[in-house]
Design a protein around this motif. Structure first.
Motif, PDB file in Angstrom:
ATOM      1  N   HIS A 378      49.577   5.820 -85.288  1.00 51.97           N
ATOM      2  CA  HIS A 378      48.754   6.336 -84.191  1.00 51.97           C
ATOM      3  C   HIS A 378      49.442   7.464 -83.456  1.00 51.97           C
ATOM      4  O   HIS A 378      48.801   8.234 -82.752  1.00 51.97           O
ATOM      5  CB  HIS A 378      48.343   5.215 -83.231  1.00 51.97           C
ATOM      6  N   ASP A 412      45.156   3.331 -79.976  1.00 57.21           N
ATOM      7  CA  ASP A 412      44.534   4.655 -80.021  1.00 57.21           C
ATOM      8  C   ASP A 412      43.475   4.809 -81.104  1.00 57.21           C
ATOM      9  O   ASP A 412      43.360   5.857 -81.725  1.00 57.21           O
ATOM     10  CB  ASP A 412      45.618   5.718 -80.223  1.00 57.21           C
ATOM     11  N   ARG A 415      40.196   7.126 -79.966  1.00 57.86           N
ATOM     12  CA  ARG A 415      40.332   8.586 -79.906  1.00 57.86           C
ATOM     13  C   ARG A 415      39.817   9.269 -81.181  1.00 57.86           C
ATOM     14  O   ARG A 415      38.974  10.183 -81.095  1.00 57.86           O
ATOM     15  CB  ARG A 415      41.783   8.972 -79.639  1.00 57.86           C
TER      16      ARG A 415
END
Length: 564
Positions: A378, A412, A415
């Motif tokens: 990530h 994450d 995102r």
């Protein structure tokens, strides 16, 4: 009531109705705006209900987004809770309203009517389905009942492995209950593809949830001593203290149907891009409407708060524009032009997110597509704390447009999915993903962001620089399977029939490869196989790569085992 004022009546609050009311007031100070809500609360965070049950959200008051007093004093909007709209007279432009506290009826006139009646949880007509101890979770009173029941329980059974089912499983385990989850499909999280949903199934099992996939509820009965007995389609008998039905929801369209409004094949109200029904004075928003899928063009039901909020805003703008009141410069042309179904769920620290179409949907519609898998960190691997994320990108073979994406990981995950969803909304292609300029610092991402890498892999394939082997043909292919990882990695587990020729040795062993046979390459996550492809292809060999390597193979194998 001022007879000269335009009157907007809104049936239902929560996301779509409440947003519509507030937006209408911001655009028109002179309109009468009245909201009728059958429940006790006009605007609450229903997405937070599982976490209220699990004591993550400790105060019920935190779930209340806006109260009737706030609507009245801040927006001059009249709100009637515990009030049911029982009939629409389209010719007279009136509704019949029943006060649930007193039982009295009255009529209310409208110039514009908005239906935000939402959806109701599905309770299949099974024997014993109405026994005490069987719950649905749709509103705050539901959550109170479940919360009280968990205090006296040690076992819980959840029927349905969608987003609500998984969130409830996590929260009930946190309360110390033994949890069994029953799902008719052969995977949890049906909106995802099976190999991506498998990560969530693995996390559920690791945290003590008993998964029973490909199995459905047949009947319920009261246990002679305590709790309930569930009989399943596989002949199992399960004992539990409480049952939560998370099978899904259906549009609450009875009012619309009885009024003769047009409904779609899925049971939702049909609306135009301005959320207007086939009656020019009636609009509809939220879970009660059918919406167009932006990728496939098909009608579908998407009971999500984000689309409902946008629809409420669009409807309010259209209504005020029709009234020719308010400030014209505050009325840009707004339209609701479909959904992607972008969604996210967390279960035991694992985040699962998706947008656009899944592979199984594209196959069902016979759409021509390709896919790539990648398993990056990530953020940059050299920075402490990097966690892997697993991404699947689907795109069109014919015009290179993005069709959908799914991602799973501990960090994450939203995102990349949000970036891809934004690109999807703009009709972007995989080549656009290659060129996106995204934030980079080692603790936040990588110089080659995972979204960029997904675009590069897909773009290389479309250019002919990275031919992909078809995972679905792995068991039957006559191709030579070559694992280019190290001997130790190969010994730790490999694809059956794959030969081990480490990447570092290939230049010295090119003479061992056949020139009259396809060669399929595999490694850990795909990178070394790509390097090997470039080397071998430039030596005239017929080579393809299995996208995502052993990480993808393991995910697909888990999904196959779960369904078998």
């Amino acid at each position: 009531m001022n007879p000269n004022k335009k009157r907007i009546l809104i049936v239902g609050g929560v996301a779509g109705g409440a947003t519509c009311a507030a937006r209408a007031r911001r655009l028109c100070e002179t309109c009468d705006i009245v909201v009728f809500e059958r429940g006790q609360h006009v605007s609450f965070a229903n997405c937070g209900l599982p976490y209220f049950v699990g004591d993550v959200i400790e105060s019920e008051a935190k779930l209340l987004v806006a109260s009737p007093d706030l609507f009245e004093h801040r927006f001059n909007i009249e709100v009637h809770t515990e009030t049911e709209v029982t009939r629409i007279d389209r010719q007279a432009r009136t509704i019949e309203v029943r006060d649930l506290k007193t039982g009295t009826y009255r009529e209310e006139a409208y110039d514009a009517l908005v239906l935000a009646t939402g959806a109701q949880p599905i309770r299949p007509p099974l024997p014993g389905i109405d026994l005490p101890g069987i719950y649905v979770l749709r509103n705050i009173p539901d959550s109170r009942k479940i919360k009280a029941a968990t205090a006296q329980a040690s076992r819980a059974l959840i029927v349905g492995g969608g987003f609500i089912g998984l969130e409830m499983a996590e929260n009930l385990v946190a309360l110390g209950l033994d949890v069994t989850l029953l799902e008719l499909a052969d995977q949890v999280l049906p909106p995802l593809d099976a190999e991506m949903a498998g990560y969530a199934a693995e996390r559920l099992r690791a945290n003590g949830v008993e998964l029973r996939l490909g199995e459905s509820a047949v009947s319920f009965e009261q246990h002679p001593e305590r709790g309930l007995i569930l009989h399943t389609s596989k002949g199992a008998t399960l004992n539990t203290d409480l049952v939560i039905l998370g099978i899904g929801v259906r549009p609450e369209a009875t009012l619309a149907r009885e009024a003769g409004l047009e409904l779609g094949e899925l049971g939702g109200i049909r609306v135009d891009p301005y959320m207007r029904t086939n009656d020019p004075a009636i609009w509809a928003v939220g879970d009660v409407v059918e919406v167009k899928n932006r990728v496939t063009g098909q009608w579908q039901l998407v009971p999500l708060a984000g689309p409902a909020n946008r629809q409420g805003r669009v409807a309010a703008t259209a209504i005020i524009h029709d009234f020719s009141c308010g400030e014209k410069e505050a009325l840009p042309p707004l339209a609701f032009d479909g959904v992607l179904g972008t969604a996210v769920c967390e279960v035991f620290g694992l985040t699962v997110a998706c947008t656009g179409a899944s592979e199984k949907l594209l196959k069902r519609l016979s759409m021509d597509f390709e896919k790539v898998y990648l398993h990056p960190g990530h953020h940059s691997s050299y920075f402490p704390g990097a966690k892997p994320i697993h991404i699947k990108l689907l795109f069109s073979k014919t015009d290179n447009k993005i069709l959908g994406a799914q991602a799973v990981g501990e960090k994450d995950v939203t995102r990349p999915i949000d970036v891809i969803a934004t690109a999807l909304m703009q009709g972007a292609t995989i080549f656009d993903l290659e060129n996106l300029e995204l934030c980079y610092a080692p603790q936040f991402g990588a110089a080659k962001d995972p979204v960029n890498v997904a675009g590069m892999l897909a773009g290389n394939h479309q250019r002919g620089d990275f031919p992909l082997a078809n995972w679905d043909e792995l068991e039957t292919t006559p191709a030579l399977l070559v694992d280019v990882r190290s001997a130790d990695e190969y010994a730790g587990g490999h694809v059956p029939a794959a030969q081990n020729l480490p990447l570092e040795s290939l230049r010295d062993r090119i003479h061992e490869f056949p020139t009259d046979r396809d060669i399929w390459l595999i490694c850990g996550v795909g990178q070394r196989a790509y390097y090997a492809y470039r080397l071998l292809a430039q030596n005239g060999l017929r080579v393809k790569v299995l996208s995502g390597g052993m990480k993808t193979y393991s995910a697909r194998r888990r999904a196959t085992e779960a369904s078998g």
